[in-house]
Write a protein that holds these residues in place. Structure first.
Motif, PDB file in Angstrom:
ATOM      1  N   LEU A 161       2.130   3.641   6.924  1.00 52.44           N
ATOM      2  CA  LEU A 161       0.837   3.012   6.691  1.00 52.44           C
ATOM      3  C   LEU A 161       0.779   1.691   7.445  1.00 52.44           C
ATOM      4  CD1 LEU A 161       1.826   0.673   4.560  1.00 52.44           C
ATOM      5  CD2 LEU A 161       1.564   2.512   2.887  1.00 52.44           C
ATOM      6  N   LYS A 162      -0.439   1.141   7.506  1.00 52.37           N
ATOM      7  CA  LYS A 162      -0.630  -0.124   8.212  1.00 52.37           C
ATOM      8  C   LYS A 162      -1.766  -0.909   7.561  1.00 52.37           C
ATOM      9  CE  LYS A 162      -3.461   2.262  11.658  1.00 52.37           C
ATOM     10  NZ  LYS A 162      -3.554   2.706  13.085  1.00 52.37           N
ATOM     11  N   TYR A 163      -1.686  -2.233   7.722  1.00 52.68           N
ATOM     12  CA  TYR A 163      -2.727  -3.114   7.224  1.00 52.68           C
ATOM     13  C   TYR A 163      -3.203  -4.013   8.351  1.00 52.68           C
ATOM     14  CZ  TYR A 163      -5.027  -7.016   5.026  1.00 52.68           C
ATOM     15  OH  TYR A 163      -5.941  -7.984   4.707  1.00 52.68           O
ATOM     16  N   VAL A 184      -3.333  -0.525   0.613  1.00 53.90           N
ATOM     17  CA  VAL A 184      -3.524   0.523   1.612  1.00 53.90           C
ATOM     18  C   VAL A 184      -2.730   1.761   1.236  1.00 53.90           C
ATOM     19  CG1 VAL A 184      -4.068  -1.038   3.495  1.00 53.90           C
ATOM     20  CG2 VAL A 184      -1.690  -0.470   3.051  1.00 53.90           C
ATOM     21  N   GLN A 185      -3.333   2.898   1.488  1.00 54.41           N
ATOM     22  CA  GLN A 185      -2.691   4.170   1.197  1.00 54.41           C
ATOM     23  C   GLN A 185      -2.119   4.752   2.490  1.00 54.41           C
ATOM     24  OE1 GLN A 185      -2.495   5.239  -2.009  1.00 54.41           O
ATOM     25  NE2 GLN A 185      -3.607   3.364  -2.573  1.00 54.41           N
ATOM     26  N   ALA A 194       0.960   0.401  -0.066  1.00 51.06           N
ATOM     27  CA  ALA A 194       1.486  -0.946   0.088  1.00 51.06           C
ATOM     28  C   ALA A 194       0.387  -1.941  -0.227  1.00 51.06           C
ATOM     29  CB  ALA A 194       2.021  -1.175   1.500  1.00 51.06           C
ATOM     30  N   GLU A 195       0.799  -3.089  -0.734  1.00 52.40           N
ATOM     31  CA  GLU A 195      -0.165  -4.120  -1.096  1.00 52.40           C
ATOM     32  C   GLU A 195       0.116  -5.384  -0.318  1.00 52.40           C
ATOM     33  OE1 GLU A 195      -0.408  -5.046  -5.239  1.00 52.40           O
ATOM     34  OE2 GLU A 195      -2.324  -6.098  -5.002  1.00 52.40           O
ATOM     35  N   ASN A 240       4.680  -5.252   0.197  1.00 51.17           N
ATOM     36  CA  ASN A 240       5.646  -4.370  -0.451  1.00 51.17           C
ATOM     37  C   ASN A 240       5.169  -2.924  -0.462  1.00 51.17           C
ATOM     38  OD1 ASN A 240       7.091  -6.688  -0.871  1.00 51.17           O
ATOM     39  ND2 ASN A 240       6.682  -6.783  -3.080  1.00 51.17           N
ATOM     40  N   LEU A 241       6.109  -2.040  -0.274  1.00 50.91           N
ATOM     41  CA  LEU A 241       5.837  -0.597  -0.234  1.00 50.91           C
ATOM     42  C   LEU A 241       6.160   0.005  -1.585  1.00 50.91           C
ATOM     43  CD1 LEU A 241       5.168   1.836   1.737  1.00 50.91           C
ATOM     44  CD2 LEU A 241       7.646   2.104   1.936  1.00 50.91           C
ATOM     45  N   ARG A 242       5.300   0.907  -2.069  1.00 48.65           N
ATOM     46  CA  ARG A 242       5.511   1.504  -3.389  1.00 48.65           C
ATOM     47  C   ARG A 242       5.266   3.016  -3.338  1.00 48.65           C
ATOM     48  NH1 ARG A 242       2.213  -3.209  -5.608  1.00 48.65           N
ATOM     49  NH2 ARG A 242       0.450  -1.756  -5.647  1.00 48.65           N
ATOM     50  N   LYS A 243       5.932   3.673  -4.288  1.00 46.09           N
ATOM     51  CA  LYS A 243       5.669   5.091  -4.509  1.00 46.09           C
ATOM     52  C   LYS A 243       5.910   5.363  -5.985  1.00 46.09           C
ATOM     53  CE  LYS A 243       6.456   9.735  -2.752  1.00 46.09           C
ATOM     54  NZ  LYS A 243       7.108  10.592  -1.723  1.00 46.09           N
TER      55      LYS A 243
END
Lengths: 113, 114
Positions: free
Chosen positions: B48-50, B57-58, B65-66, B75-78
């Motif tokens: 993903l990218k922001y 972002v999904q 990630a937020e 930070n990346l989350r799942k």
């Protein structure tokens, strides 16, 4: 559509030898990049190109040269290999501006003895 | 100069558990931020990218990630990891005026326990 391909996949060199790594992309991308990946260091940019006939230095350019004679190819040269250049080399390309997604090749593993 | 810090070299998570990988950046202007994943022996794939807009972002494979400007973090989350998520994860920020390549963090190695 092969994406980004790299040749060779693996190579062993002796100190002082020269070699060229080839990166090819079939996506008509303008931008191309060469990175090296070392344990615990992440990826570091060696050189990049923003179009055919252009090249520029990245973070760690010493000991490397590059050429972009054709839009689809980006060559990385080592004129006189050193053990410090033992690494995994990745090529990447992106359509235009760097904010676009970069597409990576599978890597070339180089061992310099 | 810009930099990216991934504080965790290794993280071990049980299959089915939630995941958070940390990334902090240092960059003077509005950052363009990325998360890439590298499976063993493979190249990197964008998760993903922001660039701007919604700070959450999904991405692909169920990752999100937020972006938090106040904390300089991305930070990346799942919510629930699968064994196939075992890989190396890299946070990156675009360098220079935009034409340069990415500046990567050193990576976080994710291990999934059965």
């Amino acid at each position: 559509n092969a994406g980004v391909t790299q040749t060779p996949k693996f190579r062993v060199l002796k100190t002082g030898q020269s070699m060229t790594l080839l990166c090819a992309q079939d996506m008509n991308h303008e931008y191309m990049y060469w990175y090296r990946q070392d344990p615990g260091m992440g990826l570091r940019l060696i050189h990049y190109s923003v179009g055919e006939g252009t090249t520029a230095k990245g973070e760690v350019p010493d000991g490397y040269n590059v050429s972009r004679l054709k839009k689809q190819n980006f060559l990385l040269g080592l004129e006189s290999a050193a053990p410090s250049q033992t690494s995994v080399y990745f090529c990447a390309s992106s359509p235009s501006w760097v904010q676009e997604t970069q597409y990576f090749g599978p890597g070339t593993r180089l061992l310099v003895l | 100069a810009q930099s990216v810090t991934q504080p965790d070299i290794h993280i071990t998570v049980s299959e089915g558990a939630s995941l958070e990988l940390r990334c902090n950046y240092s960059y003077g202007a509005t950052p363009y931020l990325f998360w890439y994943v590298q499976s063993p022996g493979q190249g990197l794939q964008l998760l993903l990218k922001y660039f701007s807009g919604d700070t959450l972002v999904q991405g692909i494979k169920g990752f999100e990630a937020e972006f938090k400007r106040s904390q300089s973090s991305f930070n990346l989350r799942k919510p629930s990891v699968h064994w196939s998520d075992a890989a190396e994860y890299f946070c990156a920020v675009v360098a220079g005026g935009g034409a340069d390549g990415l500046t990567f963090g050193k990576g976080t190695h994710l291990i999934i326990q059965p």
